[in-house]
Design an enzyme around this catalytic site. Structure first.
Site, mmCIF file in Angstrom:
data_model
loop_
_atom_site.group_PDB
_atom_site.id
_atom_site.type_symbol
_atom_site.label_atom_id
_atom_site.label_comp_id
_atom_site.label_asym_id
_atom_site.label_seq_id
_atom_site.Cartn_x
_atom_site.Cartn_y
_atom_site.Cartn_z
ATOM 1 N N CYS A 119 0.918 -1.168 0.033
ATOM 2 C CA CYS A 119 -0.126 -0.006 0.010
ATOM 3 C C CYS A 119 0.720 1.354 0.182
ATOM 4 C CB CYS A 119 -0.896 0.111 1.260
ATOM 5 S SG CYS A 119 -2.199 -1.252 1.317
ATOM 6 N N HIS A 252 -2.609 7.344 4.690
ATOM 7 C CA HIS A 252 -3.426 6.338 3.882
ATOM 8 C C HIS A 252 -4.590 5.783 4.502
ATOM 9 C CE1 HIS A 252 -3.613 2.278 2.140
ATOM 10 N NE2 HIS A 252 -3.278 1.564 3.281
ATOM 11 N N ASN A 282 -9.879 0.420 1.767
ATOM 12 C CA ASN A 282 -8.405 0.487 1.483
ATOM 13 C C ASN A 282 -8.258 0.283 0.045
ATOM 14 O OD1 ASN A 282 -5.824 0.231 1.326
ATOM 15 N ND2 ASN A 282 -5.533 -0.865 3.118
HETATM 16 O O1 UT7 Z 1 -2.467 -0.990 4.358
HETATM 17 C C1 UT7 Z 1 -2.630 -1.882 5.326
HETATM 18 C C2 UT7 Z 1 -3.667 -3.076 5.392
HETATM 19 N N1 UT7 Z 1 -4.048 -3.222 6.603
HETATM 20 C C3 UT7 Z 1 -4.626 -2.748 7.657
HETATM 21 O O2 UT7 Z 1 -4.309 -1.536 7.781
HETATM 22 C C4 UT7 Z 1 -5.268 -3.461 8.727
HETATM 23 C C5 UT7 Z 1 -4.859 -3.103 10.358
HETATM 24 N N2 UT7 Z 1 -5.941 -3.880 11.216
HETATM 25 C C6 UT7 Z 1 -7.003 -3.488 11.508
HETATM 26 O O3 UT7 Z 1 -7.522 -2.513 10.774
HETATM 27 C C7 UT7 Z 1 -7.911 -4.146 12.296
HETATM 28 O O4 UT7 Z 1 -7.162 -5.141 13.109
HETATM 29 C C8 UT7 Z 1 -8.959 -4.883 11.689
HETATM 30 C C9 UT7 Z 1 -10.044 -4.053 11.168
HETATM 31 C C10 UT7 Z 1 -8.471 -6.088 10.601
HETATM 32 C C11 UT7 Z 1 -9.561 -5.754 12.741
HETATM 33 O O5 UT7 Z 1 -10.084 -5.063 13.910
HETATM 34 P P1 UT7 Z 1 -9.726 -5.338 15.488
HETATM 35 O O6 UT7 Z 1 -10.692 -4.340 16.269
HETATM 36 O O7 UT7 Z 1 -8.357 -5.296 15.610
HETATM 37 O O8 UT7 Z 1 -10.462 -6.695 15.513
HETATM 38 P P2 UT7 Z 1 -9.836 -8.144 16.023
HETATM 39 O O9 UT7 Z 1 -9.023 -8.514 15.036
HETATM 40 O O10 UT7 Z 1 -9.282 -8.081 17.413
HETATM 41 O O11 UT7 Z 1 -11.067 -9.069 16.012
HETATM 42 C C12 UT7 Z 1 -12.369 -8.779 16.984
HETATM 43 C C13 UT7 Z 1 -13.507 -9.771 16.761
HETATM 44 C C14 UT7 Z 1 -13.009 -11.130 16.559
HETATM 45 O O12 UT7 Z 1 -13.767 -12.020 17.071
HETATM 46 P P3 UT7 Z 1 -13.654 -12.639 18.649
HETATM 47 O O13 UT7 Z 1 -12.263 -13.530 18.305
HETATM 48 O O14 UT7 Z 1 -13.307 -11.403 19.471
HETATM 49 O O15 UT7 Z 1 -14.746 -13.376 18.822
HETATM 50 C C15 UT7 Z 1 -13.015 -11.436 15.006
HETATM 51 O O16 UT7 Z 1 -13.154 -12.909 14.498
HETATM 52 O O17 UT7 Z 1 -14.082 -9.553 15.417
HETATM 53 C C16 UT7 Z 1 -14.092 -10.324 14.740
HETATM 54 N N3 UT7 Z 1 -14.230 -9.947 13.310
HETATM 55 C C17 UT7 Z 1 -15.338 -9.867 12.718
HETATM 56 N N4 UT7 Z 1 -16.584 -9.774 13.188
HETATM 57 C C18 UT7 Z 1 -17.407 -9.372 12.015
HETATM 58 C C19 UT7 Z 1 -13.161 -9.981 12.590
HETATM 59 N N5 UT7 Z 1 -13.677 -9.340 11.332
HETATM 60 C C20 UT7 Z 1 -14.919 -9.160 11.382
HETATM 61 C C21 UT7 Z 1 -16.082 -8.903 10.599
HETATM 62 N N6 UT7 Z 1 -17.446 -8.789 10.900
HETATM 63 N N7 UT7 Z 1 -15.828 -8.441 9.248
#
Ligand code: UT7
Length: 331
Positions: A119, A252, A282
């Site tokens: 990215c 970004h 993104n």
């Molecule tokens: O250019 C660089 C590209 N990438 C990035 O910038 C990504 C950077 N990371 C992020 O933006 C965040 O970490 C995410 C948006 C990917 C995830 O957000 P988070 O607040 O860190 O969530 P998490 O990974 O801690 O997950 C929390 C919960 C999990 O469930 P449990 O284990 O607590 O039961 C996930 O399974 O949310 C769940 N989850 C979802 N639930 C509904 C993960 N994705 C989803 C979803 N819908 N799409």
């Protein structure tokens, strides 16, 4: 890598963007994976994104952006001697998308190559074009950033599917009478590369033909919040400027929470920050030029405006640029 301009004035004289027509809502993605609009909006700020239709590849989306940038700069494709396309989703590995686009545009005098820096690709490409122009090797460059991440997403993985979208932007770069780029800071941390990868896409994983994006979101989030601040701070220091002087902050567009964190730590007022992740998600290498175009449409890119851009992504990589916008020399 870090450095500031030494009296050389190289700026952006044309800007163009393009996104696919197909709008994909959060509700539509909930038909494919166990997710919902509320979670996506709360955790990412994304409400919708654009996605390519069947048969639409990178150059189909990026070419109109390139043509718009050339028209904006009042430049002829024949006068472009350098064309860099930053992307992780070229039409194919080779011929490069940049070579295909140089041909389609009529930029027959151009050196053309694709640049792979996740990215952060557009930021790397800006710095490369700057270096080529500053050295005198190039006189007029076309820098394109674009991706069709929908083509490498795992449509069964809710943790990545909801985050990305497709889009492209392009800028013409050349010597300008005033303003222009003041400095760059770029970096890479391959040790963290494992957290955002496309296994099966190159020579190492030839036994895994399925090339789909894999991401450890939490690790990338930690990395992102760190480098968005450290890189911006470093380039400002290098150029002898302060955050208070920044008129337009173009981060970004990965996640609204990452942007809010950077805004808070850097101390940039929200009204000086460009946010369009809600409409586009993104878009990887398309993210920064799409945000620049929005800032311009809002009338924020006034002549002399101090613009700070910071990207980050796969590699893991990051990059910042500081520039004074030059309105009127083409753009
Ligand atoms: O250019 C660089 C590209 N990438 C990035 O910038 C990504 C950077 N990371 C992020 O933006 C965040 O970490 C995410 C948006 C990917 C995830 O957000 P988070 O607040 O860190 O969530 P998490 O990974 O801690 O997950 C929390 C919960 C999990 O469930 P449990 O284990 O607590 O039961 C996930 O399974 O949310 C769940 N989850 C979802 N639930 C509904 C993960 N994705 C989803 C979803 N819908 N799409």
């Amino acid at each position: 890598m870090i450095g500031s301009a030494n009296g050389v004035r190289i700026g952006i004289t044309g800007l163009g963007v393009n996104v696919p027509d197909r709008v994909v809502s959060n509700d539509e993605l909930a038909e494919y994976v166990d997710t919902n609009d509320e979670w996506i909006v709360e955790r990412t700020g994304i409400r919708e994104r654009r996605m390519a239709s069947d048969g639409e590849a990178l150059t189909d989306i990026a070419l109109p952006a390139a043509q718009a940038a050339l028209a904006d700069a009042d430049a002829d494709a024949a006068d472009i001697d350098l064309l860099i396309c930053a992307t992780v989703t070229p039409d194919m590995m080779f011929p490069t998308s940049s070579a295909l686009m140089a041909d389609a545009l009529g930029a027959h005098e151009a050196a053309a190559y694709d640049l792979l820096a996740g990215c952060t690709g557009f930021m790397y490409a800006l710095a490369q074009a700057y270096g080529m122009l500053a050295s005198g090797l190039s006189r007029r460059a076309l820098v394109i950033g674009g991706d069709v991440l929908s083509s490498i997403l795992d449509w069964h993985d809710r943790s990545t599917l909801v985050l990305f979208g497709d889009g492209a932007g392009a800028v013409v770069m050349e010597h300008v009478p005033r303003g222009g780029f003041l400095g760059f800071e770029l970096g890479a941390d391959g040790a963290g590369g494992v957290h955002l990868q496309l296994p099966g896409s190159g020579s190492r994983h030839f036994d895994q033909p399925e090339a789909l994006l894999k991401m450890n979101g939490r690790e990338v989030y930690k990395f992102a919040t760190r480098v968005m601040v450290s890189s911006a701070t470093a380039v400002l220091e290098e150029c002898g400027r302060t955050i208070d002087e920044v008129d337009v902050y173009v981060p970004h567009q990965a996640n609204k929470r990452i942007i809010d964190h950077a805004v808070g730590k850097l101390g940039v007022p929200h009204e000086r920050t460009v946010v369009n992740v809600d409409r586009f998600g993104n878009t990887s290498s398309g993210s920064i030029p799409l945000a620049l175009a929005d800032a311009r449409a809002d009338g924020r890119l006034a002549d002399g405006a101090l613009v700070l851009m910071t990207g980050m992504g796969a590699g893991l990589t990051w990059g910042s640029a500081l520039m004074e916008w030059t309105e009127g020399s083409g753009s």
